[in-house]
Design a protein around this motif. Structure first.
Motif, PDB file in Angstrom:
ATOM      1  N   ASN A 114      28.007  34.057  10.529  1.00 53.50           N
ATOM      2  CA  ASN A 114      28.095  33.697  11.945  1.00 53.50           C
ATOM      3  C   ASN A 114      26.840  32.944  12.364  1.00 53.50           C
ATOM      4  OD1 ASN A 114      30.566  35.273  12.980  1.00 53.50           O
ATOM      5  ND2 ASN A 114      29.439  36.800  11.800  1.00 53.50           N
ATOM      6  N   ALA A 115      27.003  31.982  13.254  1.00 52.12           N
ATOM      7  CA  ALA A 115      25.886  31.173  13.777  1.00 52.12           C
ATOM      8  C   ALA A 115      25.105  30.520  12.643  1.00 52.12           C
ATOM      9  CB  ALA A 115      24.957  32.037  14.637  1.00 52.12           C
ATOM     10  N   GLY A 116      25.812  30.180  11.562  1.00 49.91           N
ATOM     11  CA  GLY A 116      25.150  29.573  10.407  1.00 49.91           C
ATOM     12  C   GLY A 116      25.318  28.074  10.319  1.00 49.91           C
ATOM     13  N   GLY A 117      25.898  27.448  11.340  1.00 48.99           N
ATOM     14  CA  GLY A 117      26.031  25.995  11.355  1.00 48.99           C
ATOM     15  C   GLY A 117      27.387  25.476  10.931  1.00 48.99           C
ATOM     16  N   LYS A 118      28.404  26.372  10.851  1.00 47.97           N
ATOM     17  CA  LYS A 118      29.733  25.918  10.411  1.00 47.97           C
ATOM     18  C   LYS A 118      30.315  24.897  11.393  1.00 47.97           C
ATOM     19  CE  LYS A 118      31.806  29.961  10.143  1.00 47.97           C
ATOM     20  NZ  LYS A 118      30.719  30.812  10.683  1.00 47.97           N
ATOM     21  N   SER A 119      30.256  25.236  12.681  1.00 51.30           N
ATOM     22  CA  SER A 119      30.818  24.327  13.701  1.00 51.30           C
ATOM     23  C   SER A 119      30.068  23.003  13.725  1.00 51.30           C
ATOM     24  CB  SER A 119      30.762  24.985  15.080  1.00 51.30           C
ATOM     25  OG  SER A 119      31.556  26.144  15.114  1.00 51.30           O
ATOM     26  N   MET A 120      28.739  23.062  13.561  1.00 50.94           N
ATOM     27  CA  MET A 120      27.961  21.825  13.603  1.00 50.94           C
ATOM     28  C   MET A 120      28.221  20.974  12.365  1.00 50.94           C
ATOM     29  SD  MET A 120      26.191  19.817  15.302  1.00 50.94           S
ATOM     30  CE  MET A 120      25.909  20.833  16.751  1.00 50.94           C
ATOM     31  N   LEU A 121      28.502  21.618  11.224  1.00 50.23           N
ATOM     32  CA  LEU A 121      28.878  20.848  10.035  1.00 50.23           C
ATOM     33  C   LEU A 121      30.202  20.137  10.278  1.00 50.23           C
ATOM     34  CD1 LEU A 121      28.522  19.977   7.100  1.00 50.23           C
ATOM     35  CD2 LEU A 121      29.585  22.137   6.401  1.00 50.23           C
ATOM     36  N   LEU A 122      31.151  20.838  10.893  1.00 51.85           N
ATOM     37  CA  LEU A 122      32.446  20.231  11.239  1.00 51.85           C
ATOM     38  C   LEU A 122      32.233  19.020  12.156  1.00 51.85           C
ATOM     39  CD1 LEU A 122      35.658  22.069  12.377  1.00 51.85           C
ATOM     40  CD2 LEU A 122      34.671  20.331  13.850  1.00 51.85           C
ATOM     41  N   LYS A 123      31.434  19.214  13.206  1.00 48.83           N
ATOM     42  CA  LYS A 123      31.193  18.117  14.151  1.00 48.83           C
ATOM     43  C   LYS A 123      30.452  16.965  13.474  1.00 48.83           C
ATOM     44  CE  LYS A 123      31.063  21.044  18.293  1.00 48.83           C
ATOM     45  NZ  LYS A 123      30.242  21.533  19.420  1.00 48.83           N
ATOM     46  N   SER A 124      29.536  17.301  12.563  1.00 46.67           N
ATOM     47  CA  SER A 124      28.748  16.263  11.892  1.00 46.67           C
ATOM     48  C   SER A 124      29.626  15.362  11.033  1.00 46.67           C
ATOM     49  CB  SER A 124      27.657  16.909  11.035  1.00 46.67           C
ATOM     50  OG  SER A 124      26.716  17.594  11.836  1.00 46.67           O
ATOM     51  N   ILE A 125      30.581  15.960  10.324  1.00 43.68           N
ATOM     52  CA  ILE A 125      31.447  15.171   9.445  1.00 43.68           C
ATOM     53  C   ILE A 125      32.293  14.195  10.260  1.00 43.68           C
ATOM     54  CG2 ILE A 125      33.427  15.306   7.879  1.00 43.68           C
ATOM     55  CD1 ILE A 125      32.215  17.956   6.843  1.00 43.68           C
ATOM     56  N   ILE A 126      32.899  14.698  11.342  1.00 42.68           N
ATOM     57  CA  ILE A 126      33.735  13.813  12.175  1.00 42.68           C
ATOM     58  C   ILE A 126      32.867  12.782  12.894  1.00 42.68           C
ATOM     59  CG2 ILE A 126      35.432  13.736  14.043  1.00 42.68           C
ATOM     60  CD1 ILE A 126      36.193  16.587  13.326  1.00 42.68           C
ATOM     61  N   THR A 127      31.682  13.208  13.343  1.00 43.31           N
ATOM     62  CA  THR A 127      30.760  12.288  14.020  1.00 43.31           C
ATOM     63  C   THR A 127      30.377  11.128  13.113  1.00 43.31           C
ATOM     64  OG1 THR A 127      29.845  13.969  15.498  1.00 43.31           O
ATOM     65  CG2 THR A 127      28.445  12.082  15.003  1.00 43.31           C
ATOM     66  N   SER A 128      30.059  11.422  11.858  1.00 42.48           N
ATOM     67  CA  SER A 128      29.651  10.353  10.931  1.00 42.48           C
ATOM     68  C   SER A 128      30.762   9.318  10.773  1.00 42.48           C
ATOM     69  CB  SER A 128      29.276  10.956   9.580  1.00 42.48           C
ATOM     70  OG  SER A 128      30.410  11.515   8.936  1.00 42.48           O
ATOM     71  N   CYS A 129      32.012   9.783  10.677  1.00 40.81           N
ATOM     72  CA  CYS A 129      33.153   8.852  10.536  1.00 40.81           C
ATOM     73  C   CYS A 129      33.340   8.017  11.802  1.00 40.81           C
ATOM     74  CB  CYS A 129      34.429   9.624  10.239  1.00 40.81           C
ATOM     75  SG  CYS A 129      34.391  10.560   8.708  1.00 40.81           S
ATOM     76  N   LEU A 130      33.193   8.665  12.950  1.00 41.56           N
ATOM     77  CA  LEU A 130      33.376   7.977  14.230  1.00 41.56           C
ATOM     78  C   LEU A 130      32.293   6.918  14.444  1.00 41.56           C
ATOM     79  CD1 LEU A 130      35.165   8.047  16.768  1.00 41.56           C
ATOM     80  CD2 LEU A 130      33.596   9.698  17.755  1.00 41.56           C
TER      81      LEU A 130
END
Length: 738
Positions: A313-329
């Motif tokens: 928990n609170a280990g950066g899973k959500s931010m990794l998800l956002k980072s991957i989509i952000t990089s593509c966008l």
């Protein structure tokens, strides 16, 4: 389209990023740059090589172009906006860009009539006074009237008869009129018009003499406006004839504006660009999400269809998800980001989405799970699509959700869809783990420090660490123990196995990384050795060729004497041959260098330390790799840092503090006072041998907390520090370890 983009940017925490990008734009525009993306990418990289002035803020001119098409007359300020564009392109032409960017700018030929128009306006888009000599005359006349008004006002202010009625000696501007503030009864000594009344009951009066001068001044301004209108008509007629060109250069300006905003943002924040390729792979190296302050960069290989992220928990899973989509966008719209562009690869995707928020809403009468189902139902018609789903099992029984989502995901895998999914539960991961299109990633937990690492391990399932997280945030240990019993011994044992597996895999990854680094270093050393050997062989070959040539010259000289009959001439030629031989420089045997074990040496580009010496060779060590090299090839590395030695030992006696404590309270202190006390407190704690102490600074305005954090970051003896658990001060305190 814009609304959809705004929504996805908001979900990905990119609103601030967009605000920064828009601040560099001359005028608002869409993110999409029409035309060939590859050419735009080349032009942006080319522009990065130059220092240039950014364009001024310019209005949207679509309406003005439409009115020109209908034979309309533009306002002079609108014409001035076009002049800004024309003058800016004239400036760009002077920069002499190269490659495609230079070719594109060079091909923009400005019509002579438009060039004349551009010269009629200054850089701010205002019509120059030099365009018409009448402007200069009117300007001078207006200046004279202004001086007359000022002189008349000063005369009135210092008139003795009026002085008792003046509230003050200031000139007040009311409704663009110069007025005096006077008391009642002024009309006996001052003729004028009351413009307004003050809150104190006084009168703002414009004197009649000033009123007459103002009328004359207004007539001059009106005359100037008439002349300006004449030029507006002339310029509008010329612009109507050049309408296709103006439409073209208006669009060209938007393209360059998009370029320069991206380039200036990249330079400001040290960002880079990545051009999407035609694949659907996503491989990121050292990427950092723009919303994070002092981010820990991530590297991830997402070449499969599904990336399933589990772990703490609170280990950066959500931010990794956002980072991957952000990089593509960001890559799709050629927007800069913090990334290693040379080792990253991002595919091309048409659409993006993120299911992150809870869709439950009283107004739409929909539950969390029902909202998720609505979102998923729309995916079956999508292609070339990237979507992130955060906490996929949210809103329903996780056992049922795991079974349902495993089937849905299997179906979506058959389509051209990339999915990034986070989950706290292991059942879904177990169901999908055997699918070759699913990549598993686990968020790691530091068992020693008892907190997330914000690092990820590929190819495994992670543990949630719910019990450990609860302890860290202040839940009593007896309640956590009871929870573990309720959870079940078998399940806890499974968690222990997962933990050990994660730790072993993490250690293996670390050792593998170290081995890869050594392998790369060895490859570099071998390449350097090969390069040096080739240089040495070339040098020997050149020396042999030179000696052969010089000896051959001397021999040929001596041969000349054979055919000579005159003895003296023979002796002269033979002596000349001897002289030539005498001046031939033979290679000298180099004396062995005075090298010893422990010396810092260089061998071409290789630097190292001698660890042993034989008769002709030396064993050297360079970055943990040992090499045997001939002594004659080595030279001392004079620039290497030598260990400091002292001729005599210095004894330092440190007296232990009389009183010591493991807790320091800094509440109510100024930042400089607090840092002084903190410095002494840490010194005393180190002398006493404390491993861990607590520092209370409070929350307040945040200034003291920031000062404490920055000091602890820079202190050489502080190994680690972090926010205290809630029951020990939470965000208002720090746990410091030495």
């Amino acid at each position: 389209m814009k609304n959809n983009l705004d929504e996805i940017f908001s979900k990905l925490d990119l609103n601030e990023y967009l605000d920064h990008l828009n601040s560099f734009l001359s005028r608002e525009k869409t993110l999409f740059i029409s035309g060939d993306r590859n050419i735009h990418y080349e032009n942006i990289l080319e522009l990065c090589k130059y220092d240039f002035d950014s364009p001024q803020k310019i209005q949207n001119l679509d309406d003005a172009l439409a009115r020109l098409g209908k034979q309309g007359i533009l306002h002079i300020t609108e014409i001035g906006e076009f002049s800004k564009i024309l003058n800016y392109f004239l400036y760009l032409k002077g920069l002499k860009f190269e490659n495609r960017l230079g070719e594109w700018i060079a091909k923009i030929d400005i019509f002579p009539t438009m060039l004349e128009l551009a010269k009629s306006f200054d850089k701010k888009g205002e019509l120059k006074d030099s365009v018409d000599e009448r402007f200069l005359q009117i300007k001078e006349s207006i200046s004279i009237k202004k001086k007359q008004i000022d002189a008349e006002l000063r005369r009135l202010i210092y008139t003795k008869s009026l002085s008792p009625y003046l509230v003050d000696t200031q000139v007040h501007f009311i409704n663009d009129s110069e007025t005096l503030l006077v008391r009642g009864g002024f009309n006996h000594f001052l003729k004028g018009v009351v413009i307004a009344r003050s809150s104190g009951g006084y009168f703002y009066v414009m004197p009649s003499s000033i009123e007459n001068l103002k009328k004359e001044q207004s007539e001059l301004i009106s005359k100037k406006e008439e002349i300006v209108f004449e030029y507006a008509k002339q310029f509008s007629a010329l612009m109507n004839k050049a309408l296709p060109f103006l439409k073209f250069i208006n669009n060209a300006f938007d393209v360059f504006d998009a370029y320069q905003a991206r380039v200036l943002m990249a330079k400001t924040y040290d960002f880079d660009f990545v051009l999407p390729d035609n694949s659907n792979d996503i491989r990121l190296k050292d990427f950092a999400h723009p919303a994070l302050k002092n981010p820990k960069s991530i590297s991830v290989d997402f070449s499969k269809k599904v990336l399933l992220i589990t772990g703490v928990n609170a280990g950066g899973k959500s931010m990794l998800l956002k980072s991957i989509i952000t990089s593509c966008l960001l890559a799709k719209y050629l927007m800069p980001m913090r990334i290693n562009p040379n080792e990253s690869k991002i595919g091309s995707f048409k659409e993006f989405d993120a299911i992150i928020e809870d869709p439950q809403n009283v107004k739409n009468d929909i539950s969390t799970f029902a909202g998720r189902m609505v979102n998923f139902s729309k995916l079956f018609s999508k292609k070339s699509f990237v979507i992130g789903v955060d906490e996929i099992e949210l809103g329903t029984d996780f056992e049922e959700a795991a079974s349902l989502y495993s089937v849905l995901i299997q179906k979506l895998i058959s389509q051209d869809i990339k999915m990034v999914i986070t989950t706290h539960h292991k059942r879904l991961a177990m169901l999908l783990s055997k699918n070759e299109n699913v990549e598993l990633v686990a968020a790691l937990y530091d068992e020693v420090l008892q907190r997330p690492k914000f690092e990820f391990l590929k190819g495994t399932i992670g543990k949630s660490y719910a019990f450990e997280t609860a302890l860290r945030y202040g839940i009593p240990s007896n309640l956590v123990s009871e929870s573990k019993k309720a959870y079940g011994e078998d399940k806890e044992n499974l968690n222990e196995i997962i933990t050990k597996t994660l730790n072993l895999q993490s250690e293996l990854k670390t050792k593998l990384d170290e081995t890869n680094k050594k392998e790369q270093k060895l490859d570099s050393l071998l390449a350097n050795l090969k390069e040096q050997k080739e240089k040495d062989e070339l040098k020997i070959s050149q020396t042999i060729s030179k000696l052969e040539h010089e000896y051959m010259m001397a021999i040929n000289k001596a041969k000349e004497s054979i055919n000579l009959k005159d003895i003296k001439e023979k002796h002269r030629v033979i002596n000349a041959a001897h002289e030539m031989k005498k001046y031939i420089q033979k290679p000298q045997n180099q004396k062995p260098k005075e090298l010893k074990v422990g010396d810092n040496i260089k061998y071409n580009k290789i630097k190292g330390v001698i660890i042993s010496i034989t008769k002709n060779d030396a064993m050297i060590q360079s970055d943990g790799i040992k090499l045997r090299v001939p002594l004659s090839f080595l030279s001392k590395n004079e620039n290497a840092q030598q260990p400091q030695t002292t001729k005599s030992q210095v004894k330092v006696k440190v007296q232990k503090p009389k009183t010591a404590n493991v807790v320091l309270d800094l509440h109510g202190l100024r930042a400089d006072e607090a840092i002084g006390k903190l410095d002494k407190f840490i010194s005393d704690s180190l002398i006493m041998g404390f491993d861990e102490v607590s520092v209370y600074h409070g929350i307040g305005t945040g200034k003291l907390a920031f000062a404490v954090k920055e000091f602890l970051k820079s202190h050489p003896s502080v190994k680690d520090f972090f926010d205290a658990p809630p029951n020990q001060g939470g965000f208002g305190a720090k746990i410091v370890r030495f």
